[in-house]
Structure formats: C-alpha cells, structure tokens
Design a protein around this motif. Structure first.
Motif, PDB file in Angstrom:
ATOM      1  N   SER A   1      81.919  68.659  45.174  1.00 47.00           N
ATOM      2  CA  SER A   1      82.598  69.714  45.943  1.00 47.00           C
ATOM      3  C   SER A   1      81.654  70.539  46.813  1.00 47.00           C
ATOM      4  CB  SER A   1      83.325  70.659  44.984  1.00 47.00           C
ATOM      5  OG  SER A   1      82.398  71.418  44.237  1.00 47.00           O
ATOM      6  N   ARG A   2      80.367  70.550  46.466  1.00 43.11           N
ATOM      7  CA  ARG A   2      79.355  71.370  47.150  1.00 43.11           C
ATOM      8  C   ARG A   2      79.651  72.865  47.035  1.00 43.11           C
ATOM      9  NH1 ARG A   2      77.940  68.177  52.772  1.00 43.11           N
ATOM     10  NH2 ARG A   2      77.513  66.182  51.814  1.00 43.11           N
ATOM     11  N   SER A   3      80.440  73.231  46.022  1.00 40.69           N
ATOM     12  CA  SER A   3      80.797  74.634  45.814  1.00 40.69           C
ATOM     13  C   SER A   3      80.806  74.928  44.322  1.00 40.69           C
ATOM     14  CB  SER A   3      82.180  74.916  46.397  1.00 40.69           C
ATOM     15  OG  SER A   3      82.647  76.176  45.972  1.00 40.69           O
ATOM     16  N   HIS A   4      80.386  76.139  43.963  1.00 43.54           N
ATOM     17  CA  HIS A   4      80.363  76.526  42.550  1.00 43.54           C
ATOM     18  C   HIS A   4      81.748  76.877  42.025  1.00 43.54           C
ATOM     19  CE1 HIS A   4      80.074  80.338  44.755  1.00 43.54           C
ATOM     20  NE2 HIS A   4      80.689  80.878  43.719  1.00 43.54           N
ATOM     21  N   ARG A   5      82.698  77.128  42.882  1.00 47.20           N
ATOM     22  CA  ARG A   5      84.013  77.615  42.452  1.00 47.20           C
ATOM     23  C   ARG A   5      84.848  76.560  41.736  1.00 47.20           C
ATOM     24  NH1 ARG A   5      83.148  80.290  47.316  1.00 47.20           N
ATOM     25  NH2 ARG A   5      83.077  82.556  47.074  1.00 47.20           N
ATOM     26  N   LEU A   6      84.734  75.309  42.132  1.00 45.11           N
ATOM     27  CA  LEU A   6      85.571  74.272  41.532  1.00 45.11           C
ATOM     28  C   LEU A   6      85.222  74.078  40.055  1.00 45.11           C
ATOM     29  CD1 LEU A   6      87.846  72.298  42.025  1.00 45.11           C
ATOM     30  CD2 LEU A   6      86.148  70.593  42.705  1.00 45.11           C
ATOM     31  N   PHE A   7      83.943  74.098  39.701  1.00 43.91           N
ATOM     32  CA  PHE A   7      83.576  73.979  38.289  1.00 43.91           C
ATOM     33  C   PHE A   7      84.127  75.156  37.503  1.00 43.91           C
ATOM     34  CE2 PHE A   7      80.739  75.250  34.827  1.00 43.91           C
ATOM     35  CZ  PHE A   7      80.923  74.167  33.986  1.00 43.91           C
ATOM     36  N   GLN A   8      83.974  76.355  38.036  1.00 45.34           N
ATOM     37  CA  GLN A   8      84.493  77.535  37.334  1.00 45.34           C
ATOM     38  C   GLN A   8      85.997  77.419  37.123  1.00 45.34           C
ATOM     39  OE1 GLN A   8      83.254  80.912  39.670  1.00 45.34           O
ATOM     40  NE2 GLN A   8      81.093  80.397  39.471  1.00 45.34           N
ATOM     41  N   ALA A   9      86.714  76.980  38.154  1.00 45.82           N
ATOM     42  CA  ALA A   9      88.170  76.866  38.065  1.00 45.82           C
ATOM     43  C   ALA A   9      88.597  75.783  37.082  1.00 45.82           C
ATOM     44  CB  ALA A   9      88.753  76.572  39.443  1.00 45.82           C
ATOM     45  N   GLY A  10      87.801  74.720  36.933  1.00 44.09           N
ATOM     46  CA  GLY A  10      88.151  73.643  36.015  1.00 44.09           C
ATOM     47  C   GLY A  10      87.686  73.877  34.588  1.00 44.09           C
ATOM     48  N   TYR A  11      86.499  74.474  34.456  1.00 44.85           N
ATOM     49  CA  TYR A  11      85.938  74.655  33.116  1.00 44.85           C
ATOM     50  C   TYR A  11      86.677  75.739  32.335  1.00 44.85           C
ATOM     51  CZ  TYR A  11      82.522  75.447  29.404  1.00 44.85           C
ATOM     52  OH  TYR A  11      81.920  75.576  28.180  1.00 44.85           O
ATOM     53  N   LEU A  12      87.064  76.814  33.000  1.00 52.26           N
ATOM     54  CA  LEU A  12      87.708  77.920  32.289  1.00 52.26           C
ATOM     55  C   LEU A  12      89.000  77.516  31.575  1.00 52.26           C
ATOM     56  CD1 LEU A  12      86.973  80.911  34.670  1.00 52.26           C
ATOM     57  CD2 LEU A  12      85.974  80.469  32.431  1.00 52.26           C
ATOM     58  N   PRO A  13      89.927  76.774  32.203  1.00 52.51           N
ATOM     59  CA  PRO A  13      91.115  76.350  31.457  1.00 52.51           C
ATOM     60  C   PRO A  13      90.788  75.412  30.288  1.00 52.51           C
ATOM     61  CG  PRO A  13      91.484  76.101  33.809  1.00 52.51           C
ATOM     62  CD  PRO A  13      90.039  76.437  33.617  1.00 52.51           C
ATOM     63  N   LEU A  14      89.812  74.525  30.480  1.00 49.05           N
ATOM     64  CA  LEU A  14      89.401  73.627  29.399  1.00 49.05           C
ATOM     65  C   LEU A  14      88.842  74.431  28.229  1.00 49.05           C
ATOM     66  CD1 LEU A  14      88.915  70.728  28.400  1.00 49.05           C
ATOM     67  CD2 LEU A  14      86.719  70.781  29.601  1.00 49.05           C
ATOM     68  N   TRP A  15      87.957  75.384  28.532  1.00 51.87           N
ATOM     69  CA  TRP A  15      87.387  76.250  27.495  1.00 51.87           C
ATOM     70  C   TRP A  15      88.480  77.080  26.826  1.00 51.87           C
ATOM     71  CZ3 TRP A  15      87.613  81.514  26.998  1.00 51.87           C
ATOM     72  CH2 TRP A  15      86.820  82.068  25.995  1.00 51.87           C
ATOM     73  N   TYR A  16      89.408  77.598  27.614  1.00 52.43           N
ATOM     74  CA  TYR A  16      90.482  78.435  27.088  1.00 52.43           C
ATOM     75  C   TYR A  16      91.348  77.656  26.103  1.00 52.43           C
ATOM     76  CZ  TYR A  16      94.376  81.743  27.024  1.00 52.43           C
ATOM     77  OH  TYR A  16      95.342  82.624  26.625  1.00 52.43           O
ATOM     78  N   ALA A  17      91.616  76.393  26.415  1.00 48.70           N
ATOM     79  CA  ALA A  17      92.404  75.559  25.512  1.00 48.70           C
ATOM     80  C   ALA A  17      91.680  75.385  24.180  1.00 48.70           C
ATOM     81  CB  ALA A  17      92.682  74.205  26.155  1.00 48.70           C
ATOM     82  N   VAL A  18      90.374  75.121  24.229  1.00 49.01           N
ATOM     83  CA  VAL A  18      89.597  74.967  23.000  1.00 49.01           C
ATOM     84  C   VAL A  18      89.569  76.281  22.222  1.00 49.01           C
ATOM     85  CG1 VAL A  18      87.301  74.483  22.058  1.00 49.01           C
ATOM     86  CG2 VAL A  18      88.172  73.122  23.956  1.00 49.01           C
ATOM     87  N   ALA A  19      89.335  77.387  22.912  1.00 49.77           N
ATOM     88  CA  ALA A  19      89.280  78.694  22.254  1.00 49.77           C
ATOM     89  C   ALA A  19      90.605  79.055  21.600  1.00 49.77           C
ATOM     90  CB  ALA A  19      88.875  79.771  23.262  1.00 49.77           C
ATOM     91  N   ASN A  20      91.706  78.474  22.083  1.00 48.92           N
ATOM     92  CA  ASN A  20      93.020  78.741  21.513  1.00 48.92           C
ATOM     93  C   ASN A  20      93.498  77.646  20.567  1.00 48.92           C
ATOM     94  OD1 ASN A  20      94.363  81.329  22.627  1.00 48.92           O
ATOM     95  ND2 ASN A  20      93.204  80.468  24.332  1.00 48.92           N
ATOM     96  N   GLY A  21      92.582  76.795  20.131  1.00 44.99           N
ATOM     97  CA  GLY A  21      92.886  75.840  19.070  1.00 44.99           C
ATOM     98  C   GLY A  21      93.531  74.542  19.495  1.00 44.99           C
ATOM     99  N   VAL A  22      93.424  74.171  20.781  1.00 42.10           N
ATOM    100  CA  VAL A  22      93.974  72.889  21.235  1.00 42.10           C
ATOM    101  C   VAL A  22      92.910  71.818  21.016  1.00 42.10           C
ATOM    102  CG1 VAL A  22      94.904  71.602  23.195  1.00 42.10           C
ATOM    103  CG2 VAL A  22      95.428  74.047  22.937  1.00 42.10           C
ATOM    104  N   PRO A  23      93.146  70.865  20.103  1.00 40.17           N
ATOM    105  CA  PRO A  23      92.088  69.904  19.778  1.00 40.17           C
ATOM    106  C   PRO A  23      91.877  68.812  20.826  1.00 40.17           C
ATOM    107  CG  PRO A  23      94.050  69.453  18.459  1.00 40.17           C
ATOM    108  CD  PRO A  23      94.332  70.704  19.249  1.00 40.17           C
ATOM    109  N   MET A  24      92.870  68.537  21.674  1.00 35.76           N
ATOM    110  CA  MET A  24      92.804  67.389  22.570  1.00 35.76           C
ATOM    111  C   MET A  24      91.556  67.395  23.462  1.00 35.76           C
ATOM    112  SD  MET A  24      95.671  65.951  25.184  1.00 35.76           S
ATOM    113  CE  MET A  24      96.848  65.854  23.850  1.00 35.76           C
ATOM    114  N   GLY A  25      91.189  68.527  23.999  1.00 31.93           N
ATOM    115  CA  GLY A  25      90.026  68.593  24.882  1.00 31.93           C
ATOM    116  C   GLY A  25      88.838  69.290  24.252  1.00 31.93           C
ATOM    117  N   ASP A  26      88.791  69.332  22.929  1.00 31.81           N
ATOM    118  CA  ASP A  26      87.716  70.064  22.241  1.00 31.81           C
ATOM    119  C   ASP A  26      86.393  69.325  22.360  1.00 31.81           C
ATOM    120  OD1 ASP A  26      86.136  71.653  20.677  1.00 31.81           O
ATOM    121  OD2 ASP A  26      87.133  71.179  18.795  1.00 31.81           O
TER     122      ASP A  26
END
Length: 198
Positions: free
Chosen positions: A131-156
């Motif tokens: 992407s050549r931009s730092h924003r796309l990683f932030q936008a993608g990583y945060l939902p993945l992390w949020y799912a793990v932090a809320n106990g969703v095992p699929m993407g842990d």
C-alpha cells in the motif's frame, strides 16, 4: 544493516512509550494468575507498538527516499533487515508474557507466541510494501486484534483465547505459514517495482 533499520524504525519514539512498555512488562512478570497474563497482558503488549509496526515497508515512500534506496545494491537484504527489526520489536513487546509462559511450562502458549512474533511484522511489512501507506496496516490490524481481545478464537494469532488452558486458535503453524506467504508477497512486489522499465 540491522542496527540501522532498528534505528530508522524506532526513530522519534517518545520516552513515555518506553515507560509504557516497561509497565506492561512489569505487569506481565508480576500478575497472578498466569492465565491473566495470556488473556489480558499479551493483547495489551501487542497493541502497544501498532503505530511503530505500521512504519514497516512504508517509510521510504512516505519520506520520499524510495528512489534513493532503489539504487541500493542489496534491496532484499535491506528489506530482510527491516523485517528482522520489526520481529525484534514484536518479541521485545511480548517478552514479559513469554517469560511467564516459559516459567509455567505453557509450551502451547510459547509456540503460539512465536507464531504471533512471526506473523505481526510479516503482515505489517507486506501491507506497508503493497500500500505504501501506514494507514492500511492500522486499519486491518486493529479489528483483528479487537476480535482476539474479545475472545474470538478464529483469528487468534497470539494464543490469548484459551480452552481448557490450551490456545483455541488455528495454531502457530498456520500463522508461521501465513507469515511466510506475506513475506514472499512483500519481496515479490519489491522485486517487481525494482525492475527497470523499458
């Protein structure tokens, strides 16, 4: 080269960030029970560097030095050193939980930790390179992390979600393989961009 990439990656990180990381590590080393370390402290440890990880693969474009670095004689080695610097940061951020899991003989947790250490900087480097931009990683990583932090095992990817004390996610081999695919994609894109145009 690795020392230089580490300096570039960590340039401008404020003192309070390091203080926060030290606090997270101290909590990981002293918290009881240990299950709280993997369930609560490890996710906090692996969200803390998100703004730094998002620099992987992007800084040369965002600072306008991509043409200069394009003339570098060993672009793959430079990119590999950039990935290793991200890996070192990931390991440093999660070292407290690793020490506790090792001390408790939580080997499935340790294996999951290693899967996360490989996966996070690989994802950051691949997304940043594409992407050549730092924003796309932030936008993608945060939902993945949020799912793990809320106990969703699929993407842990860190082994934080447990069933009967064992990580309930897909397993470290899956995330290690994903890390390999992401790195391959990042190197392929960088090689294609580095080819002279006719």
């Amino acid at each position: 080269m690795l020392a230089g990439e580490l300096r570039v990656l960590l340039r401008g990180v404020a003192w309070w960030w390091w203080l926060g990381l030290a606090g997270i590590t101290a909590v990981a080393l002293t918290m009881t029970p240990v299950s709280g370390v993997t369930r609560m402290v490890l996710p906090v440890a692996w969200i803390w560097p998100v703004l730094i990880w998002s620099r992987l693969g992007t800084q040369r474009y965002e600072h306008g030095v991509d043409a200069l670095l394009g003339a570098y004689p060993a672009p793959r080695r430079r990119m590999f050193a950039e990935w290793i610097s991200g890996l070192a940061l990931t390991a440093l951020a999660g070292v407290g939980p690793l020490i506790r899991m090792t001390g408790q003989g939580d080997w499935p947790g340790v294996a999951a930790w290693w899967g996360g250490v490989l996966f996070i900087p690989s994802l950051a480097l691949a997304v940043g390179t594409l992407s050549r931009s730092h924003r796309l990683f932030q936008a993608g990583y945060l939902p993945l992390w949020y799912a793990v932090a809320n106990g969703v095992p699929m993407g842990d990817f860190m082994g934080a979600v447990r069933e009967n004390g064992v990580p309930a996610g897909p397993g470290p081999a899956v995330f290690a393989a994903l890390a390999g695919l992401l790195l391959t994609a990042a190197f392929a894109v960088e090689s294609l961009r580095g080819r002279p145009r006719r």
